[in-house]
Write a protein that holds these residues in place. Structure first.
Motif, PDB file in Angstrom:
ATOM      1  N   VAL A  76     -12.795  21.451  43.063  1.00  0.00           N
ATOM      2  CA  VAL A  76     -12.883  20.647  41.848  1.00  0.00           C
ATOM      3  C   VAL A  76     -13.961  21.208  40.932  1.00  0.00           C
ATOM      4  N   SER A  77     -13.752  21.057  39.640  1.00  0.00           N
ATOM      5  CA  SER A  77     -14.754  21.498  38.672  1.00  0.00           C
ATOM      6  C   SER A  77     -14.743  20.539  37.486  1.00  0.00           C
ATOM      7  N   ILE A  78     -15.856  20.464  36.813  1.00  0.00           N
ATOM      8  CA  ILE A  78     -15.964  19.603  35.640  1.00  0.00           C
ATOM      9  C   ILE A  78     -14.991  20.056  34.560  1.00  0.00           C
ATOM     10  N   THR A  79     -14.880  21.361  34.358  1.00  0.00           N
ATOM     11  CA  THR A  79     -13.973  21.884  33.330  1.00  0.00           C
ATOM     12  C   THR A  79     -12.532  21.470  33.614  1.00  0.00           C
TER      13      THR A  79
ATOM     14  N   ALA B  30     -22.970  16.244  32.106  1.00  0.00           N
ATOM     15  CA  ALA B  30     -22.469  17.105  33.179  1.00  0.00           C
ATOM     16  C   ALA B  30     -22.974  16.678  34.555  1.00  0.00           C
ATOM     17  N   ALA B  31     -24.225  16.284  34.657  1.00  0.00           N
ATOM     18  CA  ALA B  31     -24.775  15.864  35.951  1.00  0.00           C
ATOM     19  C   ALA B  31     -24.078  14.615  36.468  1.00  0.00           C
ATOM     20  N   SER B  32     -23.811  13.656  35.585  1.00  0.00           N
ATOM     21  CA  SER B  32     -23.107  12.432  35.984  1.00  0.00           C
ATOM     22  C   SER B  32     -21.683  12.752  36.414  1.00  0.00           C
ATOM     23  N   LYS B  33     -21.012  13.622  35.665  1.00  0.00           N
ATOM     24  CA  LYS B  33     -19.645  14.011  36.023  1.00  0.00           C
ATOM     25  C   LYS B  33     -19.625  14.674  37.400  1.00  0.00           C
ATOM     26  N   GLN B  34     -20.582  15.539  37.662  1.00  0.00           N
ATOM     27  CA  GLN B  34     -20.615  16.211  38.962  1.00  0.00           C
ATOM     28  C   GLN B  34     -20.842  15.212  40.086  1.00  0.00           C
ATOM     29  N   ARG B  35     -21.727  14.230  39.865  1.00  0.00           N
ATOM     30  CA  ARG B  35     -21.951  13.196  40.881  1.00  0.00           C
ATOM     31  C   ARG B  35     -20.680  12.399  41.134  1.00  0.00           C
ATOM     32  N   MET B  36     -19.966  12.037  40.055  1.00  0.00           N
ATOM     33  CA  MET B  36     -18.727  11.273  40.223  1.00  0.00           C
ATOM     34  C   MET B  36     -17.674  12.087  40.969  1.00  0.00           C
ATOM     35  N   LEU B  37     -17.574  13.374  40.661  1.00  0.00           N
ATOM     36  CA  LEU B  37     -16.636  14.236  41.392  1.00  0.00           C
ATOM     37  C   LEU B  37     -17.018  14.317  42.865  1.00  0.00           C
TER      38      LEU B  37
ATOM     39  N   TYR C 211      -5.437  13.822  55.754  1.00  0.00           N
ATOM     40  CA  TYR C 211      -4.592  14.315  54.669  1.00  0.00           C
ATOM     41  C   TYR C 211      -5.315  15.330  53.796  1.00  0.00           C
ATOM     42  N   THR C 212      -4.509  16.200  53.188  1.00  0.00           N
ATOM     43  CA  THR C 212      -5.036  17.121  52.190  1.00  0.00           C
ATOM     44  C   THR C 212      -5.231  16.335  50.897  1.00  0.00           C
ATOM     45  N   ILE C 213      -6.431  16.410  50.339  1.00  0.00           N
ATOM     46  CA  ILE C 213      -6.751  15.688  49.104  1.00  0.00           C
ATOM     47  C   ILE C 213      -6.646  16.674  47.944  1.00  0.00           C
ATOM     48  N   PRO C 214      -5.671  16.500  47.057  1.00  0.00           N
ATOM     49  CA  PRO C 214      -5.575  17.417  45.915  1.00  0.00           C
ATOM     50  C   PRO C 214      -6.670  17.135  44.890  1.00  0.00           C
ATOM     51  N   ASP C 215      -7.046  18.169  44.170  1.00  0.00           N
ATOM     52  CA  ASP C 215      -8.076  18.024  43.138  1.00  0.00           C
ATOM     53  C   ASP C 215      -7.704  16.935  42.133  1.00  0.00           C
ATOM     54  N   THR C 216      -6.416  16.853  41.800  1.00  0.00           N
ATOM     55  CA  THR C 216      -5.987  15.866  40.804  1.00  0.00           C
ATOM     56  C   THR C 216      -6.280  14.435  41.244  1.00  0.00           C
ATOM     57  N   ALA C 217      -6.203  14.167  42.555  1.00  0.00           N
ATOM     58  CA  ALA C 217      -6.539  12.827  43.056  1.00  0.00           C
ATOM     59  C   ALA C 217      -8.030  12.561  42.865  1.00  0.00           C
ATOM     60  N   VAL C 218      -8.846  13.575  43.085  1.00  0.00           N
ATOM     61  CA  VAL C 218     -10.289  13.441  42.874  1.00  0.00           C
ATOM     62  C   VAL C 218     -10.572  13.171  41.401  1.00  0.00           C
ATOM     63  N   TYR C 219      -9.844  13.842  40.506  1.00  0.00           N
ATOM     64  CA  TYR C 219     -10.046  13.645  39.072  1.00  0.00           C
ATOM     65  C   TYR C 219      -9.652  12.234  38.655  1.00  0.00           C
ATOM     66  N   GLU C 220      -8.528  11.741  39.172  1.00  0.00           N
ATOM     67  CA  GLU C 220      -8.087  10.372  38.852  1.00  0.00           C
ATOM     68  C   GLU C 220      -9.153   9.361  39.284  1.00  0.00           C
ATOM     69  N   PHE C 221      -9.654   9.515  40.498  1.00  0.00           N
ATOM     70  CA  PHE C 221     -10.648   8.592  41.026  1.00  0.00           C
ATOM     71  C   PHE C 221     -11.973   8.730  40.279  1.00  0.00           C
TER      72      PHE C 221
END
Length: 133
Positions: free
Chosen positions: A3-6, A27-34, A48-58
């Protein structure tokens, strides 16, 4: 893929409805949330395999839940006013203590993405249990 902020910015801008709190975060807050979103999903669904998109949604949900205004509710503030500008009142269900279960905030959209990544296994926020009539 990591996962990346970009990538999160691009995904959330195109795929989420309410994005203001995410886009306004530094950016620091976004990284903490990710980090928190990824860790919470991995702990809740270790098989389960967690896709990056699920991390972004959450992460986008966490940005809204933990925005400056909602943080006041979580700290126990029931209402506040800015003289002549605005007044805010909070429902009791917004108050989450420091030990709150973040897994309860996982959106169904993230579960759907995890399900699709893992061959369509059924994942739902609804609890299934026995009922006596």
């Amino acid at each position: 893929m990591a996962v990346s902020i970009t990538d999160a910015d691009a995904y959330i801008a195109l795929n989420c409805i309410v994005i203001g709190d995410w886009m306004d975060a530094d950016a620091a807050s976004k990284q903490r949330m990710l980090n928190v979103a990824g860790r919470t999903l991995s702990v809740k669904y270790p098989k389960y395999t967690i896709p990056d998109t699920a991390v972004y949604e959450f992460s986008n949900v966490l940005a809204t839940v933990f925005n400056d205004t909602n943080k006041l509710a979580q700290e126990g503030v029931t209402n506040f006013a800015l003289t002549g500008t605005a007044s805010f009142s909070f429902k009791d269900d917004l108050v989450r203590g420091p030990g709150a279960d973040l897994a309860k905030l996982i959106p169904q959209s993230a579960l759907d993405l995890i399900s699709a990544e893992n061959g369509g296994i059924p994942l739902s926020k609804r609890n299934v249990g026995w009922s006596v009539m």
